[in-house]
Design a protein around this motif. Structure first.
Motif, PDB file in Angstrom:
ATOM      1  N   ARG A 131       0.834  -1.217   0.000  1.00 14.50           N
ATOM      2  CA  ARG A 131       0.000   0.000   0.000  1.00 14.50           C
ATOM      3  C   ARG A 131       0.856   1.250   0.000  1.00 14.50           C
ATOM      4  NH1 ARG A 131      -5.423  -0.445   0.774  1.00 14.50           N
ATOM      5  NH2 ARG A 131      -6.129  -2.566   1.213  1.00 14.50           N
ATOM      6  N   CYS A 132       0.428   2.228  -0.796  1.00 16.16           N
ATOM      7  CA  CYS A 132       1.122   3.512  -0.872  1.00 16.16           C
ATOM      8  C   CYS A 132       1.159   4.146   0.519  1.00 16.16           C
ATOM      9  CB  CYS A 132       0.382   4.422  -1.851  1.00 16.16           C
ATOM     10  SG  CYS A 132       0.966   6.133  -1.840  1.00 16.16           S
ATOM     11  N   GLU A 133       2.328   4.589   0.936  1.00 17.47           N
ATOM     12  CA  GLU A 133       2.457   5.150   2.282  1.00 17.47           C
ATOM     13  C   GLU A 133       2.003   6.613   2.350  1.00 17.47           C
ATOM     14  OE1 GLU A 133       5.622   2.805   4.818  1.00 17.47           O
ATOM     15  OE2 GLU A 133       6.631   3.567   3.020  1.00 17.47           O
ATOM     16  N   LEU A 134       1.521   7.158   1.227  1.00 17.75           N
ATOM     17  CA  LEU A 134       0.922   8.494   1.289  1.00 17.75           C
ATOM     18  C   LEU A 134      -0.607   8.403   1.266  1.00 17.75           C
ATOM     19  CD1 LEU A 134       1.485  11.508   1.485  1.00 17.75           C
ATOM     20  CD2 LEU A 134       1.480  11.619  -1.014  1.00 17.75           C
ATOM     21  N   CYS A 135      -1.149   7.750   0.239  1.00 19.13           N
ATOM     22  CA  CYS A 135      -2.610   7.730   0.106  1.00 19.13           C
ATOM     23  C   CYS A 135      -3.247   6.451   0.647  1.00 19.13           C
ATOM     24  CB  CYS A 135      -3.032   7.948  -1.351  1.00 19.13           C
ATOM     25  SG  CYS A 135      -2.644   6.573  -2.443  1.00 19.13           S
ATOM     26  N   GLY A 136      -2.430   5.436   0.920  1.00 22.82           N
ATOM     27  CA  GLY A 136      -2.970   4.209   1.499  1.00 22.82           C
ATOM     28  C   GLY A 136      -3.593   3.248   0.505  1.00 22.82           C
ATOM     29  N   LEU A 182       5.659   4.509  -2.460  1.00 26.91           N
ATOM     30  CA  LEU A 182       4.536   5.328  -2.929  1.00 26.91           C
ATOM     31  C   LEU A 182       3.947   4.766  -4.213  1.00 26.91           C
ATOM     32  CD1 LEU A 182       6.215   8.851  -2.556  1.00 26.91           C
ATOM     33  CD2 LEU A 182       4.666   7.733  -0.934  1.00 26.91           C
ATOM     34  N   CYS A 183       2.653   5.015  -4.431  1.00 29.53           N
ATOM     35  CA  CYS A 183       2.079   4.703  -5.736  1.00 29.53           C
ATOM     36  C   CYS A 183       2.740   5.642  -6.752  1.00 29.53           C
ATOM     37  CB  CYS A 183       0.557   4.850  -5.725  1.00 29.53           C
ATOM     38  SG  CYS A 183      -0.046   6.534  -5.526  1.00 29.53           S
ATOM     39  N   ALA A 184       2.700   5.262  -8.017  1.00 24.41           N
ATOM     40  CA  ALA A 184       3.443   6.019  -9.041  1.00 24.41           C
ATOM     41  C   ALA A 184       2.992   7.475  -9.092  1.00 24.41           C
ATOM     42  CB  ALA A 184       3.263   5.342 -10.404  1.00 24.41           C
ATOM     43  N   ASN A 185       1.705   7.692  -8.910  1.00 26.85           N
ATOM     44  CA  ASN A 185       1.184   9.057  -8.946  1.00 26.85           C
ATOM     45  C   ASN A 185       1.724   9.886  -7.774  1.00 26.85           C
ATOM     46  OD1 ASN A 185      -0.436  10.985 -10.231  1.00 26.85           O
ATOM     47  ND2 ASN A 185      -2.111  10.642  -8.784  1.00 26.85           N
ATOM     48  N   ASP A 186       1.686   9.294  -6.584  1.00 31.49           N
ATOM     49  CA  ASP A 186       2.156  10.025  -5.409  1.00 31.49           C
ATOM     50  C   ASP A 186       3.675  10.196  -5.426  1.00 31.49           C
ATOM     51  OD1 ASP A 186      -0.207  10.713  -4.250  1.00 31.49           O
ATOM     52  OD2 ASP A 186      -0.426   8.821  -3.160  1.00 31.49           O
ATOM     53  N   HIS A 187       4.382   9.289  -6.109  1.00 31.32           N
ATOM     54  CA  HIS A 187       5.834   9.472  -6.225  1.00 31.32           C
ATOM     55  C   HIS A 187       6.137  10.752  -7.017  1.00 31.32           C
ATOM     56  CE1 HIS A 187      10.035   7.828  -7.460  1.00 31.32           C
ATOM     57  NE2 HIS A 187      10.112   8.684  -6.464  1.00 31.32           N
TER      58      HIS A 187
END
Ligand SMILES: [Zn+2]
Length: 290
Positions: free
Chosen positions: A211-216, A251-256
């Motif tokens: 899971r993305c550590e920013l948006c979950g 992070l997910c690619a978008n949040d990266h």
């Protein structure tokens, strides 16, 4: 389990690669010899076979495999093996074959190709004996299970292969295409590039658990079955940030991209620093406080 994989027959390489689905047309047509195309030396002494867009096949020694937590793994650095042989004045064909094996792994990673393994057993040449007699394969068989490249360090060629298709394992951007970085001559000139410890990335991906550590949100599932997230240094290595779990997030690619370029990127970085206990901490400071 590992013992069950030990081959007890010596099938012909030709028959095994054909069984794996390798196109043997050139193998047959490039050797019009009385001995028969199955002995075509262009192919039958190779350690790796690559059929672009379809699959790779590797010859791996059973004695190099280990059983760990119920899984069969094979670790090696074929690029380093090639270099070792070259420096020691080993036979050029061994240098080339080890190098091609490393290249086959890169092709499989870039193109997301299945990996099949021919398990071999017999009398192995001592690593130091680069001028000694060739290793003698006494037994070989095609493993019916495909294998997965579970770790590959593009800087060094260090590779971990695991038997089976592994659903739910985690990969990041450094596990994928790294065309320019993998060329040794390039590695030498990019002395300013920062070496990332693959073990740190693995631990961060395990911590994020997909899971993305920013948006979950969960990372997307790849064709190989792996879950994709990107690892990101909160304080960049170039700015003196540590290559340590406390300074790395998945992070997910978008949040990266967001963490790098968004108008609120500094606020995002601060949020991670608080959550991870201070990204600027050195390893020793973490050890004292934990
Ligand atoms: Zn996200």
């Amino acid at each position: 389990m590992l013992a069950d994989l030990k081959p007890h027959r010596k099938d012909l390489v030709f028959d095994l690669v054909e069984e794996a689905g390798f196109d043997t047309t050139d193998w047959v047509e490039s050797f019009k010899h009385a001995a028969g195309y199955k002995a075509n030396p262009k192919y039958c002494y190779e350690w790796a076979y690559v059929q672009p867009g379809k699959l790779i096949i590797l010859n791996l020694w059973h004695s190099n495999m280990d059983e760990e937590h119920g899984q069969i793994v094979h670790r090696g650095t074929f690029r380093a093996d090639a270099e070792f042989r070259r420096l020691k004045g080993g036979k050029q064909q061994w240098v080339d074959r080890a190098r091609r094996l490393d290249e086959a792994l890169q092709v499989a990673l870039r193109k997301n190709l299945p990996v099949r393994v021919i398990i071999v057993d017999g009398d192995r040449r001592e690593k130091e004996a680069v001028d000694g007699p060739s290793s003698k394969v006494r037994f070989r068989k095609l493993d019916p299970e495909p294998w997965t490249i579970t770790a590959y360090d593009w800087e060094t060629g260090a590779c971990e292969l695991t038997r089976g298709i592994l659903e739910g394992r985690f990969v990041d951007q450094f596990d994928l295409e790294q065309t320019s970085k993998s060329a040794p001559e390039r590695r030498e000139v990019t002395t300013s590039s920062f070496i990332r410890d693959p073990a740190v990335r693995r631990r961060v991906l395990a911590r994020a658990n997909g899971r993305c550590e920013l948006c979950g949100e969960p990372g997307f599932k790849m064709a190989s079955g792996a879950v994709y997230l990107e690892t990101h240094h909160v304080v960049p290595l170039a700015d003196g940030g540590d290559d340590h779990e406390s300074n790395v997030v998945a992070l997910c690619a978008n949040d990266h991209r967001r963490a790098h370029f968004a108008d609120n990127r500094e606020e995002i970085a601060r949020r991670f620093q608080v959550r991870n206990g201070g990204a600027s901490m050195s390893v020793s400071e973490v050890a004292v406080t934990s």
